[in-house]
Design an enzyme around this catalytic site. Structure first.
Site, PDB file in Angstrom:
ATOM      1  N   GLY A 242       0.816  -1.209   0.000  1.00 53.20           N
ATOM      2  CA  GLY A 242       0.000   0.000   0.000  1.00 53.20           C
ATOM      3  C   GLY A 242       0.848   1.257   0.000  1.00 53.20           C
ATOM      4  N   TYR A 362      -0.861   8.902   6.359  1.00 55.60           N
ATOM      5  CA  TYR A 362      -1.536   7.592   6.313  1.00 55.60           C
ATOM      6  C   TYR A 362      -0.679   6.487   5.701  1.00 55.60           C
ATOM      7  CZ  TYR A 362      -3.684   9.091   1.723  1.00 55.60           C
ATOM      8  OH  TYR A 362      -3.959   9.536   0.450  1.00 55.60           O
ATOM      9  N   GLU A 363      -1.101   5.263   6.034  1.00 58.66           N
ATOM     10  CA  GLU A 363      -0.362   4.041   5.678  1.00 58.66           C
ATOM     11  C   GLU A 363       1.088   4.088   6.175  1.00 58.66           C
ATOM     12  OE1 GLU A 363      -1.151   2.045   1.991  1.00 58.66           O
ATOM     13  OE2 GLU A 363      -3.056   3.085   1.761  1.00 58.66           O
ATOM     14  N   GLY A 364       1.235   4.641   7.371  1.00 58.79           N
ATOM     15  CA  GLY A 364       2.557   4.744   7.997  1.00 58.79           C
ATOM     16  C   GLY A 364       3.094   6.151   7.880  1.00 58.79           C
TER      17      GLY A 364
END
Length: 380
Positions: A242, A362-364
């Site tokens: 992702g 987001y996503e880390g």
């Protein structure tokens, strides 16, 4: 090293570019202002194959490589990052996760509808106290034999009220810590599953972001993905891919802002000449272009690593870290190049600047990417 795109890659890139300009650009400012989810446009993206690009053709997917996917993501993100994040979540987190780790029954029932856009997916990991620290899951799934009872809250869920299927990460056995976490497929409308209010966001305002509440939701055992305790590994593996998608989104936001700034600098005049002829502006454009090209190479390298079956944890983290910073740097400078007009909605760059920030979160977060990178380079 061969940096040339194949004919198929070029065709996919151009198709995404044409769709973005013809379909996403009209109304993008209004959707941002109204926080409007573009249902009809999502449906069209599904019909064109943008929602299941990397999934197996057997289940309605495009069977494309990751390079094709990031090329499409960049082009869509140049115009509308709110639309592209839906593409990213459905492709990278939901379809890829199910295609790679789901069983045939789950793929037939769920994946085949997600790849075509008939249904939309959401990935549910973050919680009020478990964002970057994904091991601290408070959502629980109690094993009741032939089913689980799900309780808890998920935050900042993209496609929160628009998705039909939700991949939910929950703690089954606290004693086992992260090895006691599982992943489940939950359907919209199940008893006890409630969708919270829509988040009022700085950027990507057209995307549908909500909190979700699970109150004694009964989840059939056949809806667990993988073996018992596989959930944390599922989440981490899925997020690694992702991050490549979000890196491509950040690249697209930066590229879109740069192109607008360059075009504007050739039209706007000051002190008797176009502002691109002033070194102050020309050097800004030079820096922007260089940063973007560096980000593009990192993104493509991460996509290539994934396609080659190599470990892409490090390259994906580096791509997201650098591309998201590039998105922020470039969009801020694009606003500056536009001067006062950069602060006005009709010139688009202020929206791109607002959209850029989320790619560092987001996503880390960027800090999490640095943890991934530093651990990787220091382990030997």
């Amino acid at each position: 090293m061969d940096f040339k795109l194949t004919e198929e890659h070029i065709m996919i890139r151009d198709a995404a570019r044409d769709f973005a300009k013809a379909e996403l650009l009209p109304g993008v400012i209004e959707r941002d202002e109204k926080q409007e989810f573009p249902k009809e446009l999502v449906k069209k993206m599904g019909e064109l194959g943008f929602l299941g690009m990397m999934a197996s053709p057997e289940y309605g997917g495009g069977g494309m490589d990751t390079v094709s996917y990031v090329l499409a993501m960049e082009e869509l993100s140049k115009i509308d990052a709110s639309a592209s994040v839906m593409v990213s979540v459905n492709n990278s987190l939901v379809c890829w996760g199910l295609d790679t780790f789901g069983n045939d029954e789950q793929k037939q029932k769920y994946l085949s509808k997600l790849t075509t856009g008939e249904k939309l997916g959401a990935f549910c990991l973050s919680e009020p106290e478990a964002g970057s620290d994904a091991t601290s899951q408070r959502t629980t799934a109690i094993d009741k034999g032939d089913h689980y009872i799900l309780n808890g809250t998920k935050n900042w869920i993209t496609n929160g009220s628009s998705a039909d299927y939700f991949l939910v990460i929950a703690q089954t056995d606290k004693e086992k810590k992260h090895k006691g976490i599982n992943a489940f497929i939950v359907e919209k409308g199940w008893e006890g599953f409630e969708i919270g209010p829509k988040e009022q966001k700085l950027g990507i305002r057209g995307s549908d972001t909500h909190s979700l509440n699970f109150n004694d939701v009964k989840v059939p055992k056949e809806n667990r993905i993988g073996e018992d305790g596989f959930g944390f590994k599922f989440a981490m593996k899925t997020l690694s891919g992702g991050r490549i998608g979000i890196a491509a989104q950040a690249l697209g936001i930066a590229s879109g802002a740069y192109e607008l700034a360059k075009d504007y600098s050739k039209q706007r005049k000051a002190f008797g000449t176009e502002i691109c002829n002033h070194q102050a502006i020309a050097f800004k454009l030079a820096d922007m272009h260089t940063q973007i090209e560096a980000a593009r190479h990192l993104v493509m390298k991460a996509a290539w690593d994934k396609d080659m079956g190599q470990n892409y944890d490090l390259s994906g983290a580096m791509a997201k870290l650098h591309a998201s910073k590039t998105a922020m740097d470039v969009t801020v400078e694009a606003v500056q190049v536009h001067g006062g007009n950069g602060y006005v909605k009709e010139y688009h760059v202020e929206r791109l600047m607002r959209d850029a920030k989320i790619t560092q979160i987001y996503e880390g977060t960027s800090e999490i990417q640095k943890i991934v990178i530093s651990r990787s380079i220091l382990k030997d």
